[in-house]
Design a protein around this motif. Structure first.
Motif, PDB file in Angstrom:
ATOM      1  N   GLU A 361     -24.410  46.055 146.059  1.00  0.00           N
ATOM      2  CA  GLU A 361     -25.755  45.486 146.002  1.00  0.00           C
ATOM      3  C   GLU A 361     -25.873  44.675 144.731  1.00  0.00           C
ATOM      4  O   GLU A 361     -25.267  44.997 143.711  1.00  0.00           O
ATOM      5  N   LYS A 362     -26.710  43.654 144.776  1.00  0.00           N
ATOM      6  CA  LYS A 362     -26.977  42.883 143.573  1.00  0.00           C
ATOM      7  C   LYS A 362     -28.008  43.658 142.732  1.00  0.00           C
ATOM      8  O   LYS A 362     -29.031  44.092 143.246  1.00  0.00           O
ATOM      9  N   ILE A 363     -27.684  43.912 141.479  1.00  0.00           N
ATOM     10  CA  ILE A 363     -28.555  44.713 140.626  1.00  0.00           C
ATOM     11  C   ILE A 363     -29.613  43.819 139.967  1.00  0.00           C
ATOM     12  O   ILE A 363     -30.764  44.196 139.812  1.00  0.00           O
ATOM     13  N   LYS A 364     -29.197  42.633 139.588  1.00  0.00           N
ATOM     14  CA  LYS A 364     -30.162  41.777 138.880  1.00  0.00           C
ATOM     15  C   LYS A 364     -29.951  40.322 139.290  1.00  0.00           C
ATOM     16  O   LYS A 364     -28.814  39.902 139.475  1.00  0.00           O
TER      17      LYS A 364
END
Ligand code: CO
Ligand code: ZN
Length: 364
Positions: A361-364
């Motif tokens: 998943e993309k965190i930021k």
């Protein structure tokens, strides 16, 4: 699927000759079985069969089971008509002495032979206790010269498999050759055929050349680029005399095994816990028997798939099998039927959002 139906499918697959790298006869059966229910079927450049059943969403889930079986390869034919060979895959000496074999010739014709050995009457007591090395062994096809062997269509480079047909022992156990991994192929076909409404797209892959380094699974996973995968293969069941219960690994008749780890010291696969937990959850919810598996050695296609591209979360569902890599592999049909049921229920229960998150998943 009933025991009778599953036995019929497994027998067709296990009795076929599919030495590693020469899987065409098994491949034909797999294609026939999958064609009618799949939305797409293709053969790739190495010979893997890839069948797709479409879901509503964009998620891609791969199943893998290998078509190949351990084999021998003809390396030399001597003047007297005896055939020398080398191993292809994990063939060990003590499992091949005294065996009948099938030599699969270039034309596809099968010639039977035996792996010969000095009779006990002629061997010294010391010699009789020892196993000969593989390079001292030979195949006898009943010929008395090299030209007689060649006249049978046999040539250097031909592959050899055990000559053994699948038999039912009692009501629900079977014995034969190549249950590693035709039972996995049969389980995959059964699960695939029985799949209902899906959100994810399911890729059933019958792989080639697993026994010589998990080769087909690696290239198939690269081309499919799935979000996650499950390999279906046999595993060690040492629930036999002389083995401590602590070392059984798995037991026959106690359900399919959900693998946590395999390979020596964990160098095979460390299963993705999210997939493991989901399999356990589904098994409990649907009252499907299962056992957890921690294997001390050996591995499966899942290890190769796991390391393709930037990493593909993988797990393994195993069918407990005794006497692996011999001509008398033995398993319980109910374990295999329950493995198919578990996979069907698992695939129907997951969705595209869940599988895409497995890939990060993309965190930021
Ligand atoms: Co194997
Ligand atoms: Zn296998």
């Amino acid at each position: 699927m009933s025991r009778e139906e599953f036995f019929k499918l497994l027998k067709r697959l296990a009795d076929a000759n599919g030495p590693t790298g020469r899987e065409s006869w098994v491949r034909q059966i797999v294609i026939e079985e999958l064609k009618e229910v799949a939305d797409e079927v293709r053969i790739d450049s190495l010979g893997n069969v890839i069948a797709v059943k479409k879901g509503r969403g964009t998620g891609k889930f791969m199943l893998a089971a290998h078509m190949d079986e351990i084999a021998l390869v003809v390396s030399y034919i001597d003047d007297k008509g005896f055939i020398r060979f080398l191993p292809v895959g994990g063939v060990i000496e003590r499992n091949i002495v005294g065996q009948r074999v099938r030599i699969v010739t270039r034309s596809g014709r099968v010639v039977k032979g035996v792996i010969g050995l000095k009779p006990p009457h002629a061997a010294k007591p010391e010699e009789a206790r020892q196993l000969p090395e593989m390079r001292e062994m030979f195949i006898d096809v009943g010929a008395s010269s090299r030209s007689e062997v060649e006249a049978l269509g046999i040539s250097v480079g031909d592959f050899v498999v055990f000559d053994r047909d699948l038999e039912l022992l009692g009501e629900k156990r079977v014995t034969g050759k190549a249950l590693d991994d035709r039972v996995g192929v049969a389980v995959m076909i059964t699960a695939f055929k029985e799949l209902g409404e899906l959100d994810v797209n399911v890729y059933a892959v019958a792989t080639v050349q697993e026994e010589v380094g998990l080769k087909g699974a690696r290239t198939a996973a690269y081309s499919i680029d799935p979000h996650a995968a499950i390999a279906i293969d046999v595993t060690i069941a040492q629930d036999i005399p002389g083995v401590d219960e602590a070392e059984y690994v798995t037991r026959l008749g106690k359900g399919p095994a959900i693998k946590v780890i395999d390979g020596r010291k964990g160098t095979g696969l460390i299963s993705d816990l999210r997939i493991v937990d989901k399999l356990v959850e589904v098994a409990k919810a649907k009252s499907i028997p299962f056992q957890m598996e921690v294997a001390p050695g050996g591995t499966t296609d899942a290890s190769a798939i796991n390391l393709v591209r930037e990493g593909i979360p993988a797990a393994t569902v195993s069918i407990p099998t005794r006497y692996l890599h011999s001509a008398v592999e033995l398993l319980d049909l109910d374990d295999a039927i329950n493995a198919a049921k578990l996979l069907k229920e698992f695939l129907e229960s997951i969705d595209s959002e869940w599988v895409s998150k497995l890939r990060g998943e993309k965190i930021k």
